[in-house]
Design a protein around this motif. Structure first.
Motif, mmCIF file in Angstrom:
data_model
loop_
_atom_site.group_PDB
_atom_site.id
_atom_site.type_symbol
_atom_site.label_atom_id
_atom_site.label_comp_id
_atom_site.label_asym_id
_atom_site.label_seq_id
_atom_site.Cartn_x
_atom_site.Cartn_y
_atom_site.Cartn_z
ATOM 1 N N SER A 226 0.822 -1.214 0.000
ATOM 2 C CA SER A 226 0.000 0.000 0.000
ATOM 3 C C SER A 226 0.854 1.260 0.000
ATOM 4 C CB SER A 226 -0.936 0.004 1.206
ATOM 5 O OG SER A 226 -0.208 -0.040 2.413
ATOM 6 N N GLU A 233 0.257 6.746 -6.743
ATOM 7 C CA GLU A 233 -0.889 7.654 -6.868
ATOM 8 C C GLU A 233 -0.446 9.108 -6.824
ATOM 9 O OE1 GLU A 233 -5.168 8.526 -4.623
ATOM 10 O OE2 GLU A 233 -4.034 6.697 -4.180
ATOM 11 N N ARG A 260 -7.073 -1.605 -5.946
ATOM 12 C CA ARG A 260 -6.438 -0.294 -6.018
ATOM 13 C C ARG A 260 -5.317 -0.283 -7.057
ATOM 14 N NH1 ARG A 260 -3.161 2.798 -1.245
ATOM 15 N NH2 ARG A 260 -2.963 4.808 -2.278
ATOM 16 N N THR A 263 -6.845 0.108 -10.395
ATOM 17 C CA THR A 263 -7.317 1.481 -10.566
ATOM 18 C C THR A 263 -6.179 2.406 -10.978
ATOM 19 O OG1 THR A 263 -9.090 1.190 -8.952
ATOM 20 C CG2 THR A 263 -8.425 3.442 -9.425
ATOM 21 N N GLN A 324 -13.957 3.914 -8.678
ATOM 22 C CA GLN A 324 -13.633 4.839 -7.595
ATOM 23 C C GLN A 324 -14.630 4.736 -6.452
ATOM 24 O OE1 GLN A 324 -10.987 6.436 -7.160
ATOM 25 N NE2 GLN A 324 -10.018 6.433 -9.168
ATOM 26 N N ILE A 327 -13.724 1.505 -4.593
ATOM 27 C CA ILE A 327 -12.457 1.639 -3.863
ATOM 28 C C ILE A 327 -12.658 2.514 -2.630
ATOM 29 C CG2 ILE A 327 -10.106 2.511 -3.964
ATOM 30 C CD1 ILE A 327 -10.516 -0.054 -5.490
ATOM 31 N N ARG A 331 -11.283 1.238 1.105
ATOM 32 C CA ARG A 331 -10.011 1.638 1.729
ATOM 33 C C ARG A 331 -10.265 2.655 2.826
ATOM 34 N NH1 ARG A 331 -7.105 5.313 -2.957
ATOM 35 N NH2 ARG A 331 -8.262 7.221 -2.568
#
Length: 334
Positions: A226, A233, A260, A263, A324, A327, A331
């Protein structure tokens, strides 16, 4: 579960007390050797000899919790509370099990009972705050975490959880302040840097997010995926596509991070004008995030069929929005 109203109803049995101590000493040796089942046999013998042994019930609870027998462990901790309601550890251990079982009201009741027993026990305030976080009672969670820090300002766990509560309340500056305070106490705390990176992302401070994530990675290169996803990101938000591509390429797909990751690949391909590839990634992200939700409106699309870019560009916007939403539901804000 009337966890806060236990009254001592068991009288200590003096007979066999020496045998009980012997059993517990043997159990302790077996625990050190990680022979937990054998240790439990000794502890249960101790309880049979002296059903009012606080120590025996507490050790039995710890062993059964370790062995995954949570309900039985809970019974032992409740027995310990009945035997001596003035000891805080059984409340905390029982509350922890309730948290794991998502029995948040019971957990909070136990943690609050521990606070009544010892109002200066910082960890009990943190535990109560965690139960309130799980209940999405963020203002009350802030109060409990703040109280724990008055008792122990160097308690990293309290500051990190307080940062979560502030983030849930969209108080990102306060969240960042708590994480920075945690890092002053523990400059090598990887999770604090990772959490700070997430807060900076939420603030749309992408340069600061990159810095925090890079520090976390430098401290622990093989750490949580992560952290790498957060860095990717932040790079994407500044259109640093080559760097983002490199970071994403090096991240293994695993577990819940798969949604994620897809994405972010979708975001990257979209910025590169690769709309078909982007649509495929967003579809995968939405399906993974949904778990049992099959998203039938997406599964009917045949990606083996060639389409021109205008078709895929339209699909990208649709899939991205759906992904989105999924997600965001999955999260945490950190």
């Amino acid at each position: 579960m009337a966890t806060t109203k236990f009254e001592s109803s068991v009288k200590r049995v003096n007979s066999g007390l020496v045998a009980v101590k012997g059993d517990l000493r043997r159990a302790k040796s077996l625990i050190k050797e990680k022979r937990f089942e054998e240790a439990l046999t000794e502890v249960e013998a101790a309880i049979k000899a002296d059903s009012a042994s606080l120590q025996a019930h507490f050790v039995a609870g710890n062993l059964k919790a370790r062995l995954g027998r949570k309900e039985e462990a809970l019974v032992h901790f409740q027995s310990a509370i009945r035997i001596n309601p003035s000891k805080t550890k059984p409340y905390l251990r029982a509350g922890k099990i309730c948290l794991e079982q998502k029995k948040y009201d019971d957990a909070l009741s136990l943690f609050e009972a521990a606070i009544k027993v010892n109002p200066k026990l910082a960890v009990a305030y943190v535990a109560a705050g965690q139960a309130l976080l799980e209940q999405q009672k963020y203002d009350r969670a802030v109060e409990r975490f703040t109280q724990s820090l008055r008792l122990n300002p160097r308690m990293i766990a309290a500051r990190q959880r307080l940062a979560v509560a502030y983030s849930k309340l969209h108080k990102y500056s306060e969240a960042a302040g708590q994480l920075q305070a945690a890092l002053r106490v523990a400059p090598d705390n990887t999770s604090a840097y990772a959490a700070l990176g997430r807060v900076h992302l939420l603030q749309k401070n992408f340069a600061a997010a990159q810095e925090a994530y890079r520090k976390a990675i430098a401290l622990k290169p093989e750490g949580r995926a992560s952290v790498h996803l957060g860095l990717a990101e932040a790079l994407l938000e500044e259109n640093r596509l080559a760097e983002a591509n490199q970071v994403l390429t090096e991240i293994p797909q695993k577990g819940q991070l798969g949604a994620r990751l897809h994405t972010l690949w979708g975001d990257l391909y979209k910025r590169q004008g690769l709309f078909k590839q982007s649509a495929e990634e967003y579809q995968a992200a939405a399906m993974l995030a949904a778990e049992s939700d099959e998203l039938s409106e997406l599964t009917g699309i045949d990606f083996m069929q060639e389409k021109d870019d205008s078709y895929w560009e339209q699909l990208v916007e649709s899939f991205n929005a759906k992904a989105q939403v999924k997600i965001a539901e999955r999260r945490s804000s950190l």
